[in-house]
Design a protein around this motif. Structure first.
Motif, short mmCIF file in Angstrom:
data_model
loop_
_atom_site.label_atom_id
_atom_site.label_comp_id
_atom_site.label_asym_id
_atom_site.label_seq_id
_atom_site.Cartn_x
_atom_site.Cartn_y
_atom_site.Cartn_z
N LEU A 519 0.83 -1.21 0.00
CA LEU A 519 0.00 0.00 0.00
C LEU A 519 0.87 1.26 0.00
O LEU A 519 0.58 2.22 -0.72
N ARG A 520 1.94 1.26 0.80
CA ARG A 520 2.84 2.42 0.81
C ARG A 520 3.46 2.63 -0.56
O ARG A 520 3.57 3.76 -1.05
N GLU A 521 3.87 1.54 -1.19
CA GLU A 521 4.47 1.65 -2.53
C GLU A 521 3.45 2.21 -3.52
O GLU A 521 3.78 3.05 -4.36
N TRP A 522 2.21 1.75 -3.44
CA TRP A 522 1.16 2.23 -4.35
C TRP A 522 0.93 3.73 -4.19
O TRP A 522 0.81 4.46 -5.17
N LEU A 573 -5.75 10.56 1.68
CA LEU A 573 -5.55 9.17 2.10
C LEU A 573 -4.09 8.90 2.46
O LEU A 573 -3.79 8.17 3.41
N ALA A 574 -3.16 9.50 1.69
CA ALA A 574 -1.74 9.33 2.00
C ALA A 574 -1.41 9.96 3.36
O ALA A 574 -0.67 9.37 4.17
N LEU A 575 -1.96 11.14 3.62
CA LEU A 575 -1.73 11.79 4.91
C LEU A 575 -2.32 10.96 6.04
O LEU A 575 -1.70 10.77 7.09
N LYS A 576 -3.54 10.48 5.83
CA LYS A 576 -4.19 9.67 6.85
C LYS A 576 -3.40 8.40 7.14
O LYS A 576 -3.31 7.96 8.29
N SER A 577 -2.79 7.82 6.09
CA SER A 577 -2.01 6.59 6.25
C SER A 577 -0.57 6.86 6.65
O SER A 577 0.23 5.92 6.80
N LYS A 578 -0.22 8.16 6.80
CA LYS A 578 1.13 8.59 7.21
C LYS A 578 2.20 8.08 6.24
O LYS A 578 3.26 7.62 6.64
N VAL A 579 1.88 8.18 4.95
CA VAL A 579 2.83 7.79 3.90
C VAL A 579 3.42 9.06 3.29
O VAL A 579 2.69 9.95 2.85
N HIS A 580 4.74 9.14 3.23
CA HIS A 580 5.41 10.28 2.63
C HIS A 580 5.56 10.00 1.13
O HIS A 580 6.22 9.04 0.73
N SER A 766 9.36 -0.28 1.88
CA SER A 766 8.44 0.48 1.03
C SER A 766 8.29 1.92 1.50
O SER A 766 7.32 2.59 1.17
N VAL A 767 9.24 2.39 2.29
CA VAL A 767 9.30 3.79 2.70
C VAL A 767 10.35 4.47 1.85
O VAL A 767 11.54 4.17 1.96
N LYS A 768 9.91 5.38 0.99
CA LYS A 768 10.85 6.04 0.10
C LYS A 768 11.42 7.31 0.72
O LYS A 768 12.52 7.74 0.39
N TYR A 769 10.62 7.93 1.60
CA TYR A 769 11.05 9.18 2.23
C TYR A 769 10.84 9.05 3.73
O TYR A 769 9.73 8.81 4.20
N LEU A 770 11.91 9.23 4.49
CA LEU A 770 11.83 9.11 5.94
C LEU A 770 11.03 10.26 6.55
O LEU A 770 11.01 11.37 6.01
N PRO A 771 10.37 10.01 7.69
CA PRO A 771 9.73 11.12 8.41
C PRO A 771 10.77 12.15 8.84
O PRO A 771 11.98 11.86 8.88
N VAL A 772 10.30 13.35 9.17
CA VAL A 772 11.21 14.41 9.57
C VAL A 772 11.97 14.03 10.84
O VAL A 772 13.09 14.50 11.08
N GLU A 773 11.38 13.14 11.67
CA GLU A 773 12.06 12.69 12.90
C GLU A 773 13.12 11.65 12.62
O GLU A 773 13.82 11.23 13.54
N GLY A 774 13.24 11.22 11.36
CA GLY A 774 14.18 10.16 11.04
C GLY A 774 13.57 8.79 11.30
O GLY A 774 12.36 8.61 11.26
N THR A 796 15.83 -10.76 0.57
CA THR A 796 14.40 -10.54 0.40
C THR A 796 13.91 -9.65 1.54
O THR A 796 14.65 -9.39 2.50
N SER A 797 12.66 -9.21 1.43
CA SER A 797 12.13 -8.35 2.49
C SER A 797 10.67 -8.65 2.74
O SER A 797 9.96 -9.16 1.86
N HIS A 798 10.23 -8.38 3.94
CA HIS A 798 8.82 -8.38 4.32
C HIS A 798 8.50 -6.92 4.69
O HIS A 798 8.68 -6.51 5.83
N THR A 799 8.05 -6.17 3.70
CA THR A 799 7.90 -4.71 3.90
C THR A 799 6.86 -4.37 4.94
O THR A 799 6.95 -3.31 5.58
N CYS A 800 5.86 -5.24 5.13
CA CYS A 800 4.84 -4.96 6.13
C CYS A 800 5.43 -4.92 7.53
O CYS A 800 4.96 -4.16 8.39
N PHE A 801 6.46 -5.77 7.75
CA PHE A 801 7.05 -5.89 9.08
C PHE A 801 8.43 -5.26 9.16
O PHE A 801 9.13 -5.44 10.17
#
Length: 834
Positions: A519-522, A573-580, A766-774, A796-801
Motif C-alpha cells: 500500500l505504501r508503494e502504491w 488518504l496518504a496523509l491519513k495513512s502517514k505515507v510520505h 516500502s518507505v521512500k522518504y523518511l519522516p522528519v524525525e528520522g 528478500t524483504s517483508h515490507t509490512c514488518f
C-alpha cells in the motif's frame, strides 16, 4: 372563582409599634384572594393621635378566616416593598398584586410618602389570578408544604417521597407552578429536611431535590427551564449555606444540574434578576477554581498528580463560559475592565474577582508546566516514573483553553497568557500530543501557532481524520503497474467516502505481495504520476521542482476535474495513512486550501518572472509610471488551446491605464487572476476530494499547519539518511549485533551513495522518504533476519514488518554484490513480500 379580579381592603394606620415575632409564613393557608366588601369595623377604624413618626402599619383583613394581617412599612418604602410583604403573608405571587388608592393604581417604584399615604386611609389590594388552574396548584402545593412540615416535626408520613415526586411530575410543566413553588419556600423546606438527623427524612429530601433538578433538565421548553434555573441555583446556595460543599453528592448533583441548565437555555443578564443569577454562577466558578488551585499545587510533585475529577474541571469551564459571556453582554466590549462599573458595583466586583481567578490559575499552571519540564529533562528518570509524571495532566489543556477565553476580557491578559505558553512551548506541545482528543475543540491554539511545535500541530491536524472504522469492510483494489494512474482513478473515484474509512487493501496484478508495504508503494507510485508534469495537471515551481500548484491549462484533458477530485482524495488518504509521497505544495496552492488571501510574496516561487515584474511596477518612480510609458491597462492577453484572448481584470479594464495611484490594485488583480480565478475550479475539486476523506474538515486541517508542516508530512525529511540512526533503530532475528555479517552489512551501507541508501530503504520497508524525525518516526523498528538459504540467494524483504532477510554470506565481497543488485532503482520494486 367567577372573576379573575378580587380585592382586599387594606387599612393604613400611623402608629408606633414593636416587632411582632410571630411568623405567619405557614399559618395562613388559603391560596385565594377574598373580597372584603364590608366597611372596616369600628375597632379597626379607631382614631389614633397623629405623630411625627414616619412608620406605618397596614392591616389586611382576611375575611375567610376572620383574621387580620399586620404589615409594617415606612413612608420611604416603595409600593413594591409593601406589595412584597403582603404577597409573602397571603401567599400570592407579587406579580399578581396591585394597590389602588383613590381610584388610581399606585406605581411600584414610588414611595408611600409620594403616594400621599397617611393615617386612617383605605387602600384596595387587587389580585389577578391568570388561570383557573392556579388555585389547584396553590392547594396541591400547600399540601406538599404541610407534608414536609410534618416530616420536619418527626411525624411518620408513609409514601412521603412518592407524594412529593408525583407532585413535581404533575405540576412542574404548569407555567404557574414556578411562582408558587418559590413563594412557598419549598427549596428551603427541602434543604431543612435534608439536614434532619433522621435518615428517612434525609432520604426523602435527597430524592425530592434530585428529582426536581432532573425534571428541570428533562423539560423540552427552554422558557420553563429559564425559570427553574433560578430554583436549582437556590438549592445550590441553600445547600452551600448549611455546609454542603464539593464533597457532598447532593450539592454536586445540583451544581452539575445548574451548569447543564445554563448550557441548555443560555444566559442573558439584562435585568436585576439575571444579575443575581450571574453572581450565583460566579460563586460556582470561585469554588471550582479553588479546587483547581489545590489540585495544581499537589500536581507539581513529579510523581503525584493530585486528585480532581474530570467533571470538576469541566464544571469550571461550564460555569466560566456563561459567566464571561454574561459579563461581556452586560458591559459590551471589554477594553479595560474595572473602569466602567461605577454604576454597577455588583458587576464591577465580579469582573475584578474573575480577573483574580485568571491570574491565580495562569500563574499556578506556569509553575506546574515548569516542574513537568524539569522532570522530563531528567535523563536518569525511569520510564515507568516518567509515565507517572504525567498521570492526570490531561486536565491542564481544559484549564488553559478556558483561560484563553477569559484573557480576552482584560487588557494585557492575552499578552500574559501567550507569554506563559511561549515559555512552556515544549510542555504545551507535549500535552497536546499526549492528551488532546478528537472530541475536543483545539482551534484556540491557531491564534498563536508559535506556542506549538510541528509534532503537536501535526497531531491536531491528523485528529481531524475519522478514526479507522472496524465496522466498515476494507476497500479492495487490484491494479496493474502499467496502468497504475488510470485504474487507481477509477477505483478511488467511484468509492463512497464511507467505504474508505475501513482502510484500503490492494495488490498489484500478477504479484502475490499485499499488505501495508504494498500500500505504501502504491501511494508513492500514484502520487508521482498525478504530479508528473507530462500529465499537465499540476505545474512544478521553476526554482523548486518538488513544489506544485494546479495548472490553469489542465482543461485540455476532458477529465481534468475528475482527476483533481481524485488527487484530493489521494493526498488525504496518504496523509491519513502517514505515507510520505515525496511531493510538496507551493504556497499559492496551500494558502487557497487554508482559505487565505494570496499576496505578492506568495507567488515568488510559483512564477519568479511575474513576481519580479510586479515588484518593479510597485517600486517604479511615480513620474515614470505616470507617463504611461509601460502601456499597461487593467487587462491581460492569454493563450488558451492555441488561441489568444483578452481578459479584463475589472469592468472596462482595457480602457483603464495603470498609474501610480492604481498600480497596487493592478498588481493585486493580476495575482488573483493568475493564481486564483484561473485555477478556481481545479482547487475547488481538489478541496472537495480532500474533504471527502476528512469528513468535511478540509479548511480546518490546513489552518492547523504551516506550509513547512505540510512539507514534512507529505515529503518527509530532507536530510541525508544517517547510517548511525538507521543502525540504532534496527534489531536482529537469527543474527547478533556482533556477528561478522552484521558488521559487513553496516560497512557496505556506509559506503553506499545517497540514492542507493534510499533504494535499499524502499526495498526493505516500502518507505521512500523518511519522516522528519528520522527512523524513530517510523511505525516500527527495522529488523534484519537470518535466511536459511545458500549464499547465492538474494536478500528478500517483508515490507509490512520492516524485515530484511539474507543468508549468512561467507564474505563481505559476496554480500556487497548481492546488495548491489537489489539497490538498483529498476530492481527495487516487487522483491518484497508482505
Amino acid at each position: 372563582m367567577s372573576s379573575p379580579f378580587k380585592t382586599l381592603t387594606v387599612i393604613a394606620f400611623h402608629k408606633q409599634f414593636i416587632d411582632d415575632a410571630t411568623d405567619d409564613r405557614h399559618r395562613n393557608r388559603s391560596p385565594q384572594l377574598v373580597i372584603n366588601d364590608s366597611p372596616p369595623s369600628s375597632s379597626t377604624m379607631q382614631k389614633k393621635p397623629k405623630t411625627t413618626s414616619s412608620r406605618l402599619q397596614f392591616f389586611v383583613r382576611m375575611m375567610w378566616k376572620c383574621d387580620t394581617l399586620v404589615i409594617r412599612a415606612s413612608r420611604e418604602d416603595t409600593v413594591k416593598t409593601l406589595l412584597l410583604q403582603i404577597a409573602f403573608k397571603i401567599k400570592v405571587p407579587f406579580v399578581y398584586l396591585r394597590l389602588i388608592y383613590k381610584g388610581k393604581q399606585l406605581q411600584i417604584e414610588h414611595n408611600l410618602g409620594e403616594c400621599g399615604i397617611e393615617n386612617d386611609v383605605n387602600l384596595q389590594l387587587v389580585g389577578r389570578l391568570r388561570s383557573i388552574g392556579c388555585p389547584v396548584v396553590w392547594k396541591a402545593t400547600e399540601e406538599i408544604v404541610s407534608l414536609i412540615l410534618r416530616l420536619c416535626r418527626s411525624e411518620v408520613v408513609p409514601d412521603a417521597s412518592t407524594n412529593i415526586l408525583d407532585h413535581f411530575k404533575k405540576y412542574m410543566d404548569n407555567s404557574e407552578y414556578f411562582g408558587v413553588f418559590m413563594f412557598m419556600k419549598i427549596p428551603s423546606l427541602l434543604v431543612n429536611l435534608f439536614m434532619s438527623p433522621w435518615a428517612f427524612n434525609k432520604t426523602v429530601a435527597d430524592l425530592s431535590i434530585k428529582q426536581f433538578v432532573q425534571n428541570s433538565l428533562d423539560m423540552k421548553c427552554k422558557t420553563l427551564q429559564g425559570l427553574y434555573i433560578e430554583s436549582v441555583l437556590e438549592f445550590c446556595e441553600l445547600l452551600r449555606g448549611v455546609g454542603c460543599k464539593s464533597d457532598n453528592l447532593l450539592y454536586i448533583f445540583c451544581r452539575d444540574g445548574f451548569a447543564t441548565l445554563l448550557a441548555h437555555v443560555g444566559v442573558l443578564f439584562r435585568n436585576s434578576k439575571r444579575r443575581v443569577l450571574l453572581q450565583g454562577v460566579f460563586y460556582c466558578v470561585r469554588e471550582l477554581a479553588d479546587g483547581l488551585l489545590k489540585y495544581l499545587d499537589s500536581s507539581k510533585s513529579c510523581l503525584t498528580s493530585g486528585e480532581i475529577s474530570c467533571s470538576d474541571v469541566r464544571g469550571f469551564v461550564n460555569f466560566s463560559t456563561p459567566l464571561r459571556k454574561g459579563m461581556a453582554e452586560q458591559q459590551g466590549e471589554f477594553d479595560n475592565c474595572g473602569i466602567y462599573y461605577a454604576e454597577d458595583p455588583l458587576l464591577a466586583g465580579l469582573v475584578d474577582q474573575l480577573r483574580i481567578v485568571f491570574f491565580q490559575l495562569l500563574s499556578k499552571l506556569d509553575e506546574c508546566l515548569q516542574v513537568m519540564e524539569n522532570c522530563l529533562g531528567n535523563k536518569e528518570q525511569e520510564e515507568g516514573d516518567r509515565d507517572a509524571i504525567h498521570s492526570g495532566r490531561s486536565h491542564y489543556l481544559f484549564i488553559l483553553k478556558e483561560l484563553y477565553h477569559i484573557s480576552k476580557l482584560y487588557s494585557g491578559a492575552e499578552e500574559m497568557f501567550w507569554g506563559v505558553l511561549l515559555r512552556r512551548k515544549n510542555m504545551l506541545s507535549y500535552l497536546i500530543v499526549r492528551y488532546a482528543e478528537r472530541s475536543d475543540d483545539h482551534r484556540w491554539v491557531l491564534e498563536n501557532m508559535g506556542v506549538t511545535n510541528f509534532e503537536s500541530r501535526r497531531h491536531l491536524a491528523m485528529m481531524l481524520f475519522p478514526a479507522l472504522n472496524d465496522e466498515v469492510l476494507g476497500y479492495e483494489m487490484l491494479i496493474g503497474r502499467s496502468q497504475v494512474l488510470a485504474e487507481s482513478l477509477e477505483y478511488i473515484s467511484r468509492a463512497k467516502p464511507k467505504s474508505l474509512e475501513g482502510g484500503i487493501f490492494m495488490e498489484f496484478k500478477n504479484e502475490d505481495a499485499t499488505g501495508p508495504g504494498v500500500l505504501r508503494e502504491w501511494f508513492v507510485l500514484v502520487c508521482q504520476e498525478i504530479f508528473n508534469p507530462k500529465n499537465a495537471l499540476y505545474l512544478a515551481c521553476p526554482n523548486d521542482r518538488r513544489r506544485f500548484f494546479p495548472n490553469a491549462a489542465s482543461k485540455v484533458h476532458p477529465l481534468h476535474l475528475k482527476y483533481f477530485s481524485f488527487s484530493g482524495r489521494m493526498i488525504a488518504l496518504a496523509l491519513k495513512s502517514k505515507v510520505h509521497v515525496g511531493i510538496v505544495f507551493d504556497r499559492v496552492f496551500f494558502k487557497q486550501l487554508a482559505g487565505n488571501y494570496i499576496t505578492l510574496e506568495d507567488i515568488r516561487d510559483a512564477d519568479p518572472i511575474m513576481y519580479h515584474s510586479c515588484k518593479q511596477i510597485l517600486e517604479m518612480n511615480v513620474d515614470y509610471i505616470d507617463t504611461d510609458i509601460l502601456g499597461l491597462t487593467f487587462s491581460i492577453e492569454v493563450e488558451e488551446l492555441g488561441r489568444r484572448r483578452v481578459i479584463e481584470l475589472c469592468p472596462d479594464g482595457e480602457s483603464i491605464v495603470v498609474d501610480s495611484k492604481n498600480r497596487e490594485m493592478y498588481v493585486d488583480l493580476l495575482i488573483q487572476n493568475r493564481f486564483v480565478t484561473s485555477i478556481s475550479e481545479q482547487v475547488s475539486h481538489f478541496a472537495e476530494g480532500f474533504a471527502d476523506i476528512i469528513s468535511g474538515k478540509r479548511l480546518e486541517f490546513f489552518q492547523y499547519l504551516d506550509l513547512e508542516d505540510l512539507d514534512w508530512m507529505l515529503h518527509g525529511s530532507e536530510n541525508a539518511i544517517s547510517v548511525e540512526d538507521w543502525k540504532a533503530h534496527t534489531k536482529y532475528n537469527g543474527y547478533k549485533e556482533i556477528d561478522r555479517q552484521i558488521s559487513w552489512f553496516w560497512e557496505i551501507v556506509g559506503r553506499m551513495s545517497a540514492e542507493q541508501k534510499k533504494v535499499l530503504l524502499f526495498f526493505w520497508t516500502s518507505v521512500k522518504y523518511l519522516p522528519v524525525e528520522g527512523f524513530r518516526g517510523l511505525a516500527s523498528r527495522l529488523f534484519i533476519c537470518k535466511l536459511n538459504e545458500p549464499e547465492n540467494h538474494l536478500p528478500t524483504s517483508h515490507t509490512c514488518f520492516y524485515e530484511l532477510c539474507f543468508p549468512p554470506y561467507s564474505s563481505i565481497t559476496i554480500m556487497q554484490d548481492r546488495l548491489g543488485i537489489i539497490t538498483q532503482e529498476h530492481m527495487s520494486c516487487s522483491f518484497g513480500t508482505p
